[in-house]
Design an enzyme around this catalytic site. Structure first.
Site, PDB file in Angstrom:
ATOM      1  N   GLU A  68      26.666 115.135  52.676  1.00 41.56           N
ATOM      2  CA  GLU A  68      25.520 115.077  53.582  1.00 41.56           C
ATOM      3  C   GLU A  68      24.383 115.927  53.010  1.00 41.56           C
ATOM      4  O   GLU A  68      24.555 117.114  52.768  1.00 41.56           O
ATOM      5  CB  GLU A  68      25.936 115.621  54.951  1.00 41.56           C
ATOM      6  CG  GLU A  68      24.831 115.527  55.976  1.00 41.56           C
ATOM      7  CD  GLU A  68      25.270 116.005  57.352  1.00 41.56           C
ATOM      8  OE1 GLU A  68      25.965 117.037  57.442  1.00 41.56           O
ATOM      9  OE2 GLU A  68      24.900 115.344  58.336  1.00 41.56           O
ATOM     10  N   GLU A  88      30.545 118.478  67.099  1.00 45.52           N
ATOM     11  CA  GLU A  88      29.710 117.369  66.620  1.00 45.52           C
ATOM     12  C   GLU A  88      29.204 117.804  65.254  1.00 45.52           C
ATOM     13  O   GLU A  88      28.389 118.712  65.149  1.00 45.52           O
ATOM     14  CB  GLU A  88      28.576 117.117  67.617  1.00 45.52           C
ATOM     15  CG  GLU A  88      28.069 115.696  67.560  1.00 45.52           C
ATOM     16  CD  GLU A  88      26.746 115.607  66.875  1.00 45.52           C
ATOM     17  OE1 GLU A  88      26.757 115.367  65.637  1.00 45.52           O
ATOM     18  OE2 GLU A  88      25.726 115.779  67.548  1.00 45.52           O
ATOM     19  N   CYS A 140      22.154 114.315  62.049  1.00 47.08           N
ATOM     20  CA  CYS A 140      23.542 114.157  61.602  1.00 47.08           C
ATOM     21  C   CYS A 140      23.894 112.677  61.489  1.00 47.08           C
ATOM     22  O   CYS A 140      24.770 112.308  60.732  1.00 47.08           O
ATOM     23  CB  CYS A 140      24.488 114.892  62.525  1.00 47.08           C
ATOM     24  SG  CYS A 140      24.077 114.668  64.242  1.00 47.08           S
ATOM     25  N   LYS A 183      24.056 129.669  72.378  1.00 45.50           N
ATOM     26  CA  LYS A 183      23.504 130.336  71.201  1.00 45.50           C
ATOM     27  C   LYS A 183      22.696 129.344  70.385  1.00 45.50           C
ATOM     28  O   LYS A 183      23.247 128.465  69.717  1.00 45.50           O
ATOM     29  CB  LYS A 183      24.601 130.920  70.313  1.00 45.50           C
ATOM     30  CG  LYS A 183      23.994 131.897  69.305  1.00 45.50           C
ATOM     31  CD  LYS A 183      24.813 132.076  68.053  1.00 45.50           C
ATOM     32  CE  LYS A 183      24.430 131.156  66.941  1.00 45.50           C
ATOM     33  NZ  LYS A 183      23.068 131.259  66.429  1.00 45.50           N
TER      34      LYS A 183
HETATM   35  P1  ADP Z   1      23.354 124.588  59.069  1.00 49.11           P
HETATM   36  O1  ADP Z   1      24.284 124.826  57.929  1.00 49.11           O
HETATM   37  O2  ADP Z   1      22.834 123.223  59.101  1.00 49.11           O
HETATM   38  O3  ADP Z   1      22.346 125.668  59.286  1.00 49.11           O
HETATM   39  P2  ADP Z   1      25.326 125.655  60.743  1.00 49.11           P
HETATM   40  O4  ADP Z   1      26.555 124.885  61.027  1.00 49.11           O
HETATM   41  O5  ADP Z   1      25.383 126.779  59.778  1.00 49.11           O
HETATM   42  O6  ADP Z   1      24.242 124.615  60.355  1.00 49.11           O
HETATM   43  O7  ADP Z   1      24.713 126.234  62.084  1.00 49.11           O
HETATM   44  C1  ADP Z   1      24.831 125.640  63.336  1.00 49.11           C
HETATM   45  C2  ADP Z   1      25.025 126.740  64.358  1.00 49.11           C
HETATM   46  O8  ADP Z   1      26.233 127.419  64.066  1.00 49.11           O
HETATM   47  C3  ADP Z   1      23.939 127.800  64.366  1.00 49.11           C
HETATM   48  O9  ADP Z   1      23.661 128.168  65.703  1.00 49.11           O
HETATM   49  C4  ADP Z   1      24.568 128.940  63.605  1.00 49.11           C
HETATM   50  O10 ADP Z   1      24.058 130.201  63.947  1.00 49.11           O
HETATM   51  C5  ADP Z   1      26.007 128.817  64.055  1.00 49.11           C
HETATM   52  N1  ADP Z   1      26.972 129.456  63.150  1.00 49.11           N
HETATM   53  C6  ADP Z   1      26.876 129.668  61.811  1.00 49.11           C
HETATM   54  N2  ADP Z   1      27.965 130.305  61.341  1.00 49.11           N
HETATM   55  C7  ADP Z   1      28.797 130.489  62.398  1.00 49.11           C
HETATM   56  C8  ADP Z   1      30.087 131.061  62.566  1.00 49.11           C
HETATM   57  N3  ADP Z   1      30.753 131.590  61.545  1.00 49.11           N
HETATM   58  N4  ADP Z   1      30.630 131.048  63.797  1.00 49.11           N
HETATM   59  C9  ADP Z   1      29.985 130.509  64.831  1.00 49.11           C
HETATM   60  N5  ADP Z   1      28.769 129.964  64.747  1.00 49.11           N
HETATM   61  C10 ADP Z   1      28.162 129.949  63.559  1.00 49.11           C
END
Ligand code: ADP
Length: 499
Positions: free
Chosen positions: A403, A272, A306, A196
């Site tokens: 961060e 990560e 990161c 994804k």
């Molecule tokens: P950022 O905050 O830097 O955008 P995220 O950690 O939100 O980074 O996003 C990293 C990945 O995690 C993306 O592919 C996002 O769609 C996915 N993501 C966000 N929320 C969830 C969730 N509740 N469960 C699983 N994956 C998620």
């Protein structure tokens, strides 16, 4: 800001102009909801493509396809055949290097030269490195004593088997490269995958899926589901038939994934997560190199790394000189549309990130931080932020603790090595660190004291497919890359026979 230019190849243009579907079981299918969402160029805020908006039903289909492939053709392939396919994927990617770089620039914003020089070649290299591992995944023969069976003779050996169906959830900062970091070892280990991409940057993963088809992977080995975190990532993390999730992203979402695994099938996890990495400059360092390294350590990829060297610690004797040098470099960085050949830094990835970084800048100023360079947004179209150097920052400030994930470094003086060892570790994170000195013995001793997964001495952000990367503390679980990562995709079986 540099002037804008928007020329990309016909192939890249045509790809963007399509409405993209999900890649499930070797087929391109619409989301069950029939919905799509817009992909935006962060340099302009304009819509550049449309992709399917996956949901839990789509995730379920993808998991079924991955399971079928795992139990079917993929596990029947020899490791050599598997390796050839992974190598071929790397070759195909290399053949389309410019197109992928253009797509990445349009989608993520990074300068084209960076995408061409770093993102795509490193992704190619990762597939090649991991292709070589397929034939070298071995168990061992173990001499056993079995005190409970005196006189018994046994043959015991271990066998390493793929974990199974793996969900991989990746971020937007290096969209293609993160896909490669995730896919290559999983495939080398013999797993099947549901990947994804981040909703901000789904384009290159979709194009990569076309190359997966072209390379000839059996259907269902790689599935790509685009969609939002809560709608696609969350059901993937909670799915009862997913054996493992490999996640890269925020610590906050990392926690949600841990919860989802805990309340579903206790699937294996690697994470990560975030970082707030110290970059430490001693007075005997080659200052020219250290200043350049401090600047690129934070400003590379618009600070959206990161492992960015976001806490800069400079010995008090050279503090002013170094800060002047880093600030001068920050001011000279040409910020602009990633397709502009003059641009050295692009926009942040999204409006949300822009708001987040600007909010940190405002909070920092309120708490007393002073910008020696930058400090604000550039213009009002696109998501550009000035490369920023903050001084007068204190350990307890939000800009020092949290961060920022943008082109913002906080700089502070230190006096001796014991003090800096403690300060460097004064963080919930432990992803990376930099040390600049000519005293190599001291550098190695300090490297041992720093609780971080990567330590760079007289360099920063040096990556290689063969080097493990990952975090201590709240920066994550497990390692990416190198042979280390394979352990995360393999189960170990001990087989014992009484002779
Ligand atoms: P950022 O905050 O830097 O955008 P995220 O950690 O939100 O980074 O996003 C990293 C990945 O995690 C993306 O592919 C996002 O769609 C996915 N993501 C966000 N929320 C969830 C969730 N509740 N469960 C699983 N994956 C998620």
């Amino acid at each position: 800001m540099t002037a804008e230019k928007h020329n990309i190849s016909d192939q890249a243009n045509q790809f963007l102009n399509r409405t993209h579907k999900l890649f499930i079981g070797g087929q391109w299918v619409e989301a069950q909801s029939g919905q799509t969402f817009d992909v935006v160029n962060p340099a302009t805020g304009q819509v550049i493509s449309k992709v399917a908006r996956g949901g839990s039903g789509d995730v379920d289909l993808a998991v079924k396809a991955a399971r079928k492939a795992f139990e079917g053709p993929w596990s029947k392939m020899t490791s050599s055949e598997r390796g050839k396919l992974i190598w071929k994927l790397g070759d195909l990617l290399e053949q389309h290097l410019t197109e992928f770089a253009e797509l990445e620039t349009m989608d993520n914003g990074k300068p084209l030269a960076v995408a061409k020089f770093a993102d795509v070649p490193l992704a190619v290299d990762m597939f090649r490195y991991m292709a070589g591992w397929t034939t070298k995944i071995e168990g061992s023969t173990i001499p056993v004593s079995v005190p409970t069976a005196p006189g018994g003779e046994f043959l015991s050996y271990t066998h390493r088997e793929p974990v199974g169906v793996v969900g991989q959830i990746i971020p937007w900062n290096f969209p293609l490269l993160m896909a490669a970091w995730k896919l290559a070892p999983a495939l080398a280990a013999g797993c099947t995958v549901i990947l994804k991409p981040a909703e901000e940057t789904p384009v290159t993963a979709l194009r990569l899926a076309e190359l997966v088809q072209e390379a000839g992977f059996p259907e269902g080995v790689v599935n790509i589901i685009t969609g939002f975190g809560e709608e696609t990532g969350a059901p993937l993390a909670a799915h009862m038939d997913v054996d493992k999730i490999a996640f890269t992203g925020s610590t906050e979402v990392g926690r949600l994934i841990v919860q989802a695994a805990g309340t579903s099938n206790l699937k294996k996890l690697t994470l990560e997560l975030g970082g707030k990495s110290p970059n430490i400059i001693f007075p005997d360092a080659n200052l020219k190199a250290a200043i350049a390294g401090a600047a690129s350590g934070i400003f590379f990829n618009q600070g959206q790394c990161c492992c960015a060297g976001s806490r800069l610690y400079v010995h008090q004797d050279i503090f002013d000189e170094v800060i002047e040098g880093v600030s001068a470099r920050a001011k000279k960085i040409r910020v602009g549309h990633g397709l502009d050949p003059q641009a050295q830094m692009g926009p942040l990835v999204s409006h949300d990130q822009l708001a987040r970084v600007c909010n940190f800048l405002e909070e920092g100023a309120k708490e007393g931080a002073v910008a020696k360079a930058g400090g604000k947004r550039i213009g009002d179209s696109g998501y550009f932020v000035e490369p920023t150097v903050l001084v007068d920052t204190k350990a307890n400030m939000k800009v020092v603790q949290e961060e920022i994930f943008g082109p913002v470094v906080v700089a502070m003086p230190f006096t001796d090595v014991d003090e800096i060892a403690a300060t460097a570790n004064d963080s919930i994170y432990g992803l990376a660190a930099g040390i600049w000195t000519q005293n190599i013995s001291m550098a190695h001793k300090l490297a041992r004291r720093i609780r971080a997964g990567s330590v760079w001495v007289n360099c920063y952000n040096v990556f290689d497919a063969s080097l493990p990367f990952g975090g201590y503390k709240q920066s994550g679980w497990g390692r990416e890359m190198g042979k280390e990562v394979l352990n995360n995709y393999l189960e170990v079986k001990a087989v014992t026979t009484q002779l």
